[in-house]
Design an enzyme around this catalytic site. Structure first.
Site, short mmCIF file in Angstrom:
data_model
loop_
_atom_site.label_atom_id
_atom_site.label_comp_id
_atom_site.label_asym_id
_atom_site.label_seq_id
_atom_site.Cartn_x
_atom_site.Cartn_y
_atom_site.Cartn_z
CG ASP A 1 -1.87 1.12 1.28
OD1 ASP A 1 -2.38 1.50 0.23
OD2 ASP A 1 -2.10 1.65 2.39
CG ASP B 1 -1.70 1.93 6.69
OD1 ASP B 1 -2.17 1.68 5.57
OD2 ASP B 1 -1.55 3.09 7.13
CG ASN C 1 15.13 -41.24 15.18
OD1 ASN C 1 16.29 -41.33 14.79
ND2 ASN C 1 14.13 -41.90 14.61
CG ASP D 1 -4.18 -1.94 2.98
OD1 ASP D 1 -4.35 -1.88 1.75
OD2 ASP D 1 -3.72 -1.00 3.65
CG ASP E 1 19.41 -38.23 15.27
OD1 ASP E 1 20.59 -38.48 15.55
OD2 ASP E 1 18.72 -38.95 14.52
#
Length: 884
Positions: free
Chosen positions: A318, A614, A708, A618, A712
């Protein structure tokens, strides 16, 4: 007006009766905007289970229960609970944009009913109500203006028009655009000057604000690119896992392996193939990026939006309040004695690039004095704060540069009467006493002021038709540059209570601009260098839009602007037309619907669109875009609630920092995903190949879960917290359709997975065959080998163009913290009896440890040798790309 009042069944002098108002309230409903219903917590919780990964893990848990492996079932259930909790937490964000819109309607209003003025809640307004308005009021319904005393309304949040709009009773054409409807007042706008009355024509969703509310409801944002890519990756992993499990089990059964062993293998493969830590690390990586962006005054409302900015290719912005300050400043003052400009940064009036003393030019001082006297605004020269019409505040600010303070000048020239701005004469006048005489200060539209002027300048020379035409041409040239233009004049002899007649003395033109925000031009240039195209879409005047877009570097001089009237129905336009429109960069007089159409157009071309705005108008586009960005200070509450990111400092340049952070985050996600998946592939290969080779099962499902979720995750999180190597803004954005893991990454994952699996199987065979270890001891050696290999593997995640000892991984302190923590956890799993028993860990002695450590270093050595070759290649190749 009489026809409208008759159609609505109301006498404006009396208003509705209370009984009629109650009947209409029953018929039309309360003057409220509907709020989007928040998704219930139960629905959010159920959504977490609609995942192929969750289904696969749930199946593995069910098999564990069926075969009495309760520890495995509990461990898998724990993983499901953790993943579900994280997913539930990150999705539990209620959509509040409609609630903010509704707040605009929960105000009070002064209405006339039964001939009496009364104040009631705005949600009680009905069509036909007569509403009384004054400066400072919020318009609480759509209304037809019934009377106007210099009534001026700020509609910028609704239309994008940077200047307040003067309202009058003259009807507008039925086809008039929203910004041209001077006889209408719209819900959610603000009265900034004057007073008036309006007859309510629409309430609730039947208002323009209600129409935008419905657009926001319809403009579903959908998934971010990151969410889509992670979902695709999860589905791919599930199918790969099922295919591998089916192949290995079929081969095992064909060669006569025990069915129970094959079921346990299937569970191990399911657990091994799914990187349970991936969603956890991805969430934490995004959260850390969110914190870093918060330090840059960018508040992230939606976690995946952090990464989306990094892949953005188009920024649709805008103008008013976004690229500009949404306030007026005097830009130029043209008088018969010269052309002056205002340097606001140094608080000086300039002529020919040099500061001037305004007092040395009587013509300039007289023009500034008229601007100070002919005003209803207020401005404090000490605090630099003002209130009132933005152009009048700007005139007071400019007068202050010449030492003209309004209260002081009013003391010298007392005001005795005012003739408010009239839409017919398009000028305003104030009458002042000067000694025993009365003079008038006048400002207004150049064509009207010049038409009433006979003389010009302090020496009062005759103006003439040629002079009048020349000044009109200058006013038109200023307007073509996107400036707002007022003419100033005075009348040397008036009657205090009589209208100011012709015979004015023309003093000059004052040009105003809504100035670009500081740092916007630099930010637009940086975005262009990063391969991101900025596009303006505003509801403001075309010349103003084009002028600002040139000033901030969106387009070069000579570019054109496309108006909303020139946009066809994009959904029905030809492909050639759509491609042509997608190449344009400045759109003016566009409606909220057309902003949505433009976003659809760009997204249909494969672009990732960030929308910056804003205003209320919008909000639909902010919701529809891949990422919505709102201004936090000057933006409306509606825009902030519809956005994914809020710029707390309203600085457009903050977007540049956010884009950089987004790109760093994506590179980190790609890096730790490569790390996790190569580790998981190694686990799959170790289990599958061991079973096919008739070796003991080297890793149990519980051990794989331990790897895992413990060894990991911490290194992966450390990788996610790192900084990128090089200037990520010097590279173009990655293609929007490019997956998280491209073919190059999958080849890297395969190579590293094979290397880690080979070193683990080598350790297993060496322990059982050469060292004579038992099955349990051999499995323990294999477990420790793959655990340590995965830890060292983190150093293989550096860029191929980086140096061995000086790179993003070795300089990341979190990597060293993670390795220290994981080593402690691995030692705990070996030395703490209950944990060792649960994980089936057996003592292996010094030889076993030496074998495990030695074999675990082989993938690191191979990876560094391969990266070293890449470094030499990159040093000889200009602009070599990173494998990340």
């Amino acid at each position: 007006m009489a026809k409208l009042a008759a159609a609505l069944g109301v006498d404006p002098a009396i208003g509705l009766s209370q009984q009629e108002a109650e009947e209409r309230l029953e018929r039309f409903g309360r003057n409220l905007l509907t709020a989007r219903q928040s998704v219930s917590n139960m629905a959010l919780l159920a959504r977490q289970f609609a995942s192929s990964v969750v289904a696969l893990l749930a199946a593995a848990m069910a098999l564990s229960l069926a075969f009495g492996e309760y520890r495995q079932a509990v461990a898998i259930a724990t993983v499901l609970v953790i993943n579900t909790a994280i997913g539930f937490y990150t999705e539990r964000r209620a959509v509040r944009s409609m609630e903010a819109l509704r707040q605009l309607g929960t105000r009070s209003a002064r209405v006339r009913r039964d001939g009496q003025s009364q104040v009631l809640s705005a949600d009680q307004l009905v069509p036909g109500d007569v509403v009384l308005l004054e400066a400072g009021d919020v318009v609480t319904a759509d209304m037809r203006c019934a009377s106007s005393a210099a009534l001026t309304v700020d509609e910028s949040a609704l239309t994008g028009e940077s200047m307040p709009v003067e309202k009058g009773v003259d009807p507008n054409a039925e086809t008039a655009a929203l910004h041209e409807r001077s006889a209408m007042l719209f819900k959610g706008t603000n009265v900034v000057h004057g007073s008036g009355e309006g007859i309510v024509t629409g309430t609730g969703l039947a208002t323009e604000l209600g129409r935008i509310t419905q657009l926001v409801e319809e403009a579903e944002s959908g998934q971010t690119p990151l969410e889509k890519q992670l979902g695709l990756l999860s589905r791919q992993l599930v199918w790969v896992t099922l295919a591998l499990a089916a192949i290995i089990i079929a081969i095992g059964l064909y060669f006569g392996r025990p069915p129970f062993l094959m079921v346990e293998t299937a569970i191990a493969l399911a657990v091994a193939a799914i990187p349970e830590g991936l969603p956890i690390v991805a969430t934490l990586a995004l959260a850390r990026g969110m914190l870093r962006m918060a330090r840059r005054n960018a508040l992230v409302e939606n976690l995946p939006a952090v990464e989306t900015l990094g892949s953005t290719t188009v920024v649709l912005t805008d103008k008013t309040g976004t690229l500009t300050e949404n306030r007026m400043e005097v830009e130029r003052i043209l008088t018969p004695s010269g052309d002056f400009s205002v340097d606001h940064q140094h608080a000086a009036i300039v002529r020919n690039s040099s500061p001037v003393d305004p007092a040395s030019d009587p013509g300039l001082m007289r023009a500034l004095l008229v601007g100070v006297l002919c005003s209803n605004a207020e401005y404090d020269l000490h605090t630099h704060s003002g209130a009132g019409d933005p152009m009048e505040v700007a005139l007071l600010r400019a007068g202050g540069l010449a030492g003209l303070e309004r209260n002081e000048q009013i003391g010298i020239y007392p005001e005795v009467s005012e003739q408010p701005f009239d839409s017919a004469t398009k000028r305003m006048a104030t009458v002042h006493r000067r000694g025993g005489d009365y003079v008038a200060a006048v400002k207004g539209a150049p064509e009207e002021v010049l038409a009433a002027a006979e003389r010009i300048g302090v020496d009062r020379a005759m103006l003439g038709d040629a002079g009048r035409a020349a000044w009109l041409k200058q006013a038109e040239d200023l307007a073509a540059e996107g400036l707002r233009v007022l003419a100033v004049a005075f009348h040397p002899d008036v009657e205090p209570n009589e209208p100011v007649s012709d015979g004015l003395v023309f003093l000059g033109l004052v040009a105003f601009r809504d100035p670009p925000r500081r740092g916007v031009a630099e930010a637009v240039a940086t975005l262009r260098r990063a391969g991101i195209r900025a596009v303006m879409a505003t509801g403001d005047h075309p010349s103003t839009a084009l002028s600002i877009s040139r000033a901030v570097g969106i387009v070069e001089r000579g570019a054109s602007v496309t108006t909303g009237a020139e946009l066809p129905g994009l959904g029905d336009a030809t492909e050639e037309t759509r491609r042509g429109i997608a190449r344009r960069q400045v759109f003016a007089r566009v409606t909220p619907e057309q902003k949505l159409d433009l976003i659809d157009l760009f997204q249909g071309n494969g672009e990732v669109v960030a929308m910056i705005g804003d205003g209320v108008n919008d909000a639909p586009a902010l919701t529809k875009a891949d990422i919505g960005i709102a201004m936090g200070q000057r933006g409306t509450e509606v825009a902030r609630e519809a956005a994914d990111i809020v710029l707390l400092d309203d600085a457009f340049s903050t977007i540049v920092h956010a884009v950089r952070e987004g790109r760093v985050i994506f590179n980190n996600i790609r890096r730790f995903a490569t790390y996790l998946l190569s580790c998981n592939l190694a686990e799959v290969l170790v289990v599958g190949l061991a079973v096919l080779a008739a070796l003991p099962l080297p890793l149990t499902p519980l051990q794989i879960l331990f790897l895992n979720l413990v060894t990991d995750v911490f290194p992966a999180f450390a990788l996610a917290a790192g900084e990128d190597e090089g200037d990520v803004l010097a590279r173009p954005p990655r293609p929007p359709r490019e997956p998280i893991l491209s073919a190059g990454q999958w080849r890297t994952i395969l190579a590293y997975g094979v290397a880690i699996a080979a070193s683990t199987l080598l350790a297993l065979v060496s322990a059982t065959v050469w060292l004579g270890f038992s099955t349990a001891q051999g499995a323990t050696v294999a477990f420790l080998t793959i655990a340590l290999a995965q830890l060292w593997h983190v150093f293989n995640m550096r860029s191929r163009r980086s140096r061995l000892l000086h790179n993003a991984v070795t300089q990341n302190r979190f990597v060293w913290y993670a390795l220290a923590l994981c080593l402690v956890l691995i030692l705990s799993a070996v030395s703490i009896p209950p944990l060792a028993d649960a994980l089936a860990i057996a003592p292996i002695g010094v030889q076993g440890w030496a074998l495990a450590v030695g074999c675990s270093l082989l993938p690191l050595a191979g990876g560094q040798a391969w990266l070293g070759l890449g470094t030499r290649g990159a040093s000889n190749t200009r602009g070599a790309a990173s494998p990340e």
